[in-house]
Scaffold this motif. Structure first.
Motif, mmCIF file in Angstrom:
data_model
loop_
_atom_site.group_PDB
_atom_site.id
_atom_site.type_symbol
_atom_site.label_atom_id
_atom_site.label_comp_id
_atom_site.label_asym_id
_atom_site.label_seq_id
_atom_site.Cartn_x
_atom_site.Cartn_y
_atom_site.Cartn_z
ATOM 1 N N VAL A 263 0.816 -1.215 0.000
ATOM 2 C CA VAL A 263 0.000 0.000 0.000
ATOM 3 C C VAL A 263 0.849 1.264 0.000
ATOM 4 O O VAL A 263 0.519 2.247 -0.682
ATOM 5 C CB VAL A 263 -0.976 -0.016 1.200
ATOM 6 C CG1 VAL A 263 -0.227 -0.053 2.522
ATOM 7 C CG2 VAL A 263 -1.920 1.173 1.154
ATOM 8 N N ASP A 264 1.968 1.270 0.740
ATOM 9 C CA ASP A 264 2.829 2.456 0.754
ATOM 10 C C ASP A 264 3.479 2.683 -0.608
ATOM 11 O O ASP A 264 3.569 3.821 -1.089
ATOM 12 C CB ASP A 264 3.906 2.316 1.832
ATOM 13 C CG ASP A 264 3.319 2.339 3.236
ATOM 14 O OD1 ASP A 264 2.242 2.936 3.411
ATOM 15 O OD2 ASP A 264 3.916 1.754 4.154
ATOM 16 N N LEU A 265 3.934 1.597 -1.226
ATOM 17 C CA LEU A 265 4.540 1.714 -2.547
ATOM 18 C C LEU A 265 3.503 2.147 -3.577
ATOM 19 O O LEU A 265 3.780 2.980 -4.449
ATOM 20 C CB LEU A 265 5.159 0.381 -2.956
ATOM 21 C CG LEU A 265 5.811 0.333 -4.340
ATOM 22 C CD1 LEU A 265 6.954 1.318 -4.424
ATOM 23 C CD2 LEU A 265 6.280 -1.069 -4.666
ATOM 24 N N PHE A 270 1.658 6.323 -7.216
ATOM 25 C CA PHE A 270 0.582 7.178 -7.720
ATOM 26 C C PHE A 270 0.934 8.652 -7.567
ATOM 27 O O PHE A 270 0.737 9.448 -8.493
ATOM 28 C CB PHE A 270 -0.724 6.871 -6.991
ATOM 29 C CG PHE A 270 -1.800 7.881 -7.287
ATOM 30 C CD1 PHE A 270 -2.442 7.897 -8.510
ATOM 31 C CD2 PHE A 270 -2.136 8.848 -6.348
ATOM 32 C CE1 PHE A 270 -3.417 8.852 -8.803
ATOM 33 C CE2 PHE A 270 -3.106 9.800 -6.621
ATOM 34 C CZ PHE A 270 -3.749 9.800 -7.853
ATOM 35 N N ARG A 271 1.442 9.036 -6.384
ATOM 36 C CA ARG A 271 1.765 10.442 -6.154
ATOM 37 C C ARG A 271 2.849 10.924 -7.098
ATOM 38 O O ARG A 271 2.777 12.039 -7.634
ATOM 39 C CB ARG A 271 2.206 10.640 -4.688
ATOM 40 C CG ARG A 271 1.106 10.458 -3.668
ATOM 41 C CD ARG A 271 -0.014 11.442 -3.880
ATOM 42 N NE ARG A 271 -1.091 11.254 -2.910
ATOM 43 C CZ ARG A 271 -2.278 11.839 -2.999
ATOM 44 N NH1 ARG A 271 -2.535 12.640 -4.009
ATOM 45 N NH2 ARG A 271 -3.207 11.599 -2.090
ATOM 46 N N ARG A 375 10.270 12.422 -2.633
ATOM 47 C CA ARG A 375 9.355 11.316 -2.364
ATOM 48 C C ARG A 375 9.986 9.980 -2.765
ATOM 49 O O ARG A 375 9.858 8.980 -2.051
ATOM 50 C CB ARG A 375 8.037 11.531 -3.109
ATOM 51 C CG ARG A 375 6.955 10.531 -2.752
ATOM 52 C CD ARG A 375 5.697 10.787 -3.559
ATOM 53 N NE ARG A 375 5.107 12.068 -3.237
ATOM 54 C CZ ARG A 375 4.271 12.267 -2.227
ATOM 55 N NH1 ARG A 375 3.938 11.248 -1.446
ATOM 56 N NH2 ARG A 375 3.768 13.462 -1.995
ATOM 57 N N ALA A 376 10.657 9.966 -3.921
ATOM 58 C CA ALA A 376 11.273 8.726 -4.384
ATOM 59 C C ALA A 376 12.393 8.275 -3.450
ATOM 60 O O ALA A 376 12.528 7.083 -3.153
ATOM 61 C CB ALA A 376 11.806 8.915 -5.804
ATOM 62 N N THR A 377 13.195 9.218 -2.981
ATOM 63 C CA THR A 377 14.278 8.878 -2.060
ATOM 64 C C THR A 377 13.736 8.289 -0.775
ATOM 65 O O THR A 377 14.285 7.323 -0.225
ATOM 66 C CB THR A 377 15.118 10.126 -1.747
ATOM 67 O OG1 THR A 377 15.649 10.659 -2.974
ATOM 68 C CG2 THR A 377 16.262 9.792 -0.807
ATOM 69 N N THR A 378 12.643 8.843 -0.279
ATOM 70 C CA THR A 378 12.051 8.361 0.972
ATOM 71 C C THR A 378 11.527 6.941 0.832
ATOM 72 O O THR A 378 11.617 6.142 1.768
ATOM 73 C CB THR A 378 10.903 9.295 1.409
ATOM 74 O OG1 THR A 378 11.414 10.615 1.532
ATOM 75 C CG2 THR A 378 10.320 8.861 2.740
ATOM 76 N N THR A 379 10.975 6.599 -0.328
ATOM 77 C CA THR A 379 10.328 5.304 -0.500
ATOM 78 C C THR A 379 11.161 4.291 -1.270
ATOM 79 O O THR A 379 10.698 3.176 -1.520
ATOM 80 C CB THR A 379 8.983 5.497 -1.239
ATOM 81 O OG1 THR A 379 9.209 6.223 -2.453
ATOM 82 C CG2 THR A 379 8.017 6.275 -0.376
ATOM 83 N N GLY A 380 12.380 4.649 -1.668
ATOM 84 C CA GLY A 380 13.250 3.706 -2.359
ATOM 85 C C GLY A 380 12.881 3.460 -3.805
ATOM 86 O O GLY A 380 13.152 2.382 -4.350
ATOM 87 N N ALA A 401 10.271 -3.707 -2.002
ATOM 88 C CA ALA A 401 9.248 -2.840 -1.426
ATOM 89 C C ALA A 401 8.185 -3.585 -0.684
ATOM 90 O O ALA A 401 7.356 -2.992 -0.024
ATOM 91 C CB ALA A 401 8.601 -2.014 -2.528
ATOM 92 N N GLY A 402 8.168 -4.903 -0.747
ATOM 93 C CA GLY A 402 7.173 -5.605 0.058
ATOM 94 C C GLY A 402 6.381 -6.619 -0.713
ATOM 95 O O GLY A 402 5.559 -7.322 -0.151
#
Length: 409
Positions: A263-265, A270-271, A375-380, A401-402
């Protein structure tokens, strides 16, 4: 000198440090209480300022839409408008004062926090051999917020402020206009039924427009379809709706077996893609293309924006071809002046063609690119831009990412 006498200075220093740390902890707790109270006052003042502003807008609209009102009623409305304007200004000034006080107290509290942590870590070992153990020791999470907690809270507060401002400027204003339109219909029902029917049709149109705007606002804040159906349907809808509102063709394509992912990925992807779409639309391109490529272990996205260079490039390429044909068809023994003139013509045509191709590129705004990078750096997620900023490439590793969920999109 006895052992107890030799230990007295160390014990006194320990007691003094412990007492100072305890005093600092008490001061910090008191400041926390004051900051909480100020935050409540700020919220109340902001609410009052918003309420007065809404009433001021309503009164202004009443004055603007009122027809053949008695002089006394018009004067009363003007007096009410002046009073509401004054109250709104006073409440906004109070908010500014409270915000300044909150910033000052926050800086003072942070300074005390640093001192308390320094004294807490400098305490000597007690009788039980544990360094810094005791009620005076301050650590993150024990009554005093850590820097990361403050960052999160500030981000949440900024988001609430943006939502409140968007609600005030959008749906709230529209609902105010609807109320005023309903009052006009009510006044006309008795004396002008035909006019009332026309105003009623306008009221229905306003309600439908407000409903659409509210749906768009909800989608921008958090699209519920993302939680219900997943990334692909949400991006397809975003491409369709944003392109329709901007009057620009937005093509969307998904290749491969799409599926539900972490869900986070999913939210981050999307963002990132939606921010890129919004940024490119601001450049008024002729076309935007979004493509998702799914594989077993990753999903890649490409967002491309460009202008239609067909006519300009056709003219330029035609000129290049004409210049080349003219040189090829002419006798090789040309006068130097004529040969130089034809070479200049071919060179100008080539420059025009290159300029047409370059003008077709729509670059992603720098501010949007920075937000996407953060945002990309924060979420890999890996992101890069190419084609002079006209193409954004995104890659998310699903395994890191899961992984994917079991249910399909």
């Amino acid at each position: 000198m006895s052992a107890s006498q030799r230990e007295t200075p160390a014990a006194a220093a320990s007691d003094e440090a412990g007492g100072l740390a305890g005093h600092l902890a008490a001061e910090i707790a008191a400041l926390d209480g004051e900051l909480t109270e100020i935050a409540m006052l700020v919220a109340q003042a902001q609410s009052e300022a918003t309420r007065h502003e809404q009433r001021r807008v309503q009164t202004t609209d009443k004055l603007a839409s009122a027809v053949n009102l008695p002089a006394g009623d018009t004067a009363a409305l003007n007096t009410q408008l002046v009073a509401l304007t004054r109250r709104a200004a006073v409440m906004e000034a109070q908010v500014d004062v409270l915000e300044g006080k909150r910033r000052t107290l926050t800086r003072f509290r942070d300074s005390l926090m640093e001192l308390a942590e320094a004294y807490g870590s400098a305490q000597p070992a007690g009788a039980d051999g544990a360094a810094g153990r005791g009620p005076a020791r301050l650590t993150a999470g024990e009554g005093v917020g850590s820097p990361m907690s403050r960052i999160v809270l500030n981000a949440q507060e900024d988001l609430r402020r943006e939502i409140a401002r968007a609600m005030h400027d959008g749906p709230a204003q529209s609902l105010t206009n609807i109320v005023l339109q309903a009052q006009i219909v009510e006044r006309l029902l008795g004396r002008d039924p035909d006019g009332a029917r026309g105003e009623l049709r306008m009221l229905v149109t306003m309600v439908q427009s407000t409903l659409e705007a509210t749906k768009s606002f909800i989608f921008d804040v958090r699209p519920m379809v993302l939680d219900d159906l997943g990334l692909v349907p949400t991006l397809r809808r975003a491409a369709r709706e944003r392109g329709r509102r901007a009057g620009i063709s937005v093509e969307f394509d998904s290749v491969g077996a799409d599926r539900r992912i972490d869900v986070d990925l999913e939210s981050s992807l999307f963002r990132i893609i939606d921010e890129a779409l919004t940024g490119y639309l601001a450049g008024r391109p002729d076309r935007i293309a979004i493509r998702l490529d799914w594989s077993e272990d990753a999903v890649e996205a490409t967002v491309n924006a460009d202008r239609d260079p067909t006519k300009q490039m056709a003219d330029a390429d035609q000129e290049v071809a004409a210049a080349a044909e003219a040189i090829a068809a002419t006798d090789k023994n040309l006068p130097p002046a004529l040969e130089s003139m034809m070479a200049d013509r071919r060179e100008r045509a080539g420059v025009k063609s290159a300029a047409a191709r370059e003008a077709a590129i729509v670059a992603l705004p720098e501010s949007t690119w920075r937000e996407i990078q953060q945002r990309a750096t924060t979420t890999g997620i890996a992101v890069e831009i190419s084609d002079g900023g006209g193409t954004l490439q995104v890659r998310a590793d699903l395994g890191v990412a899961g992984g994917a969920a079991d249910e399909p999109a």
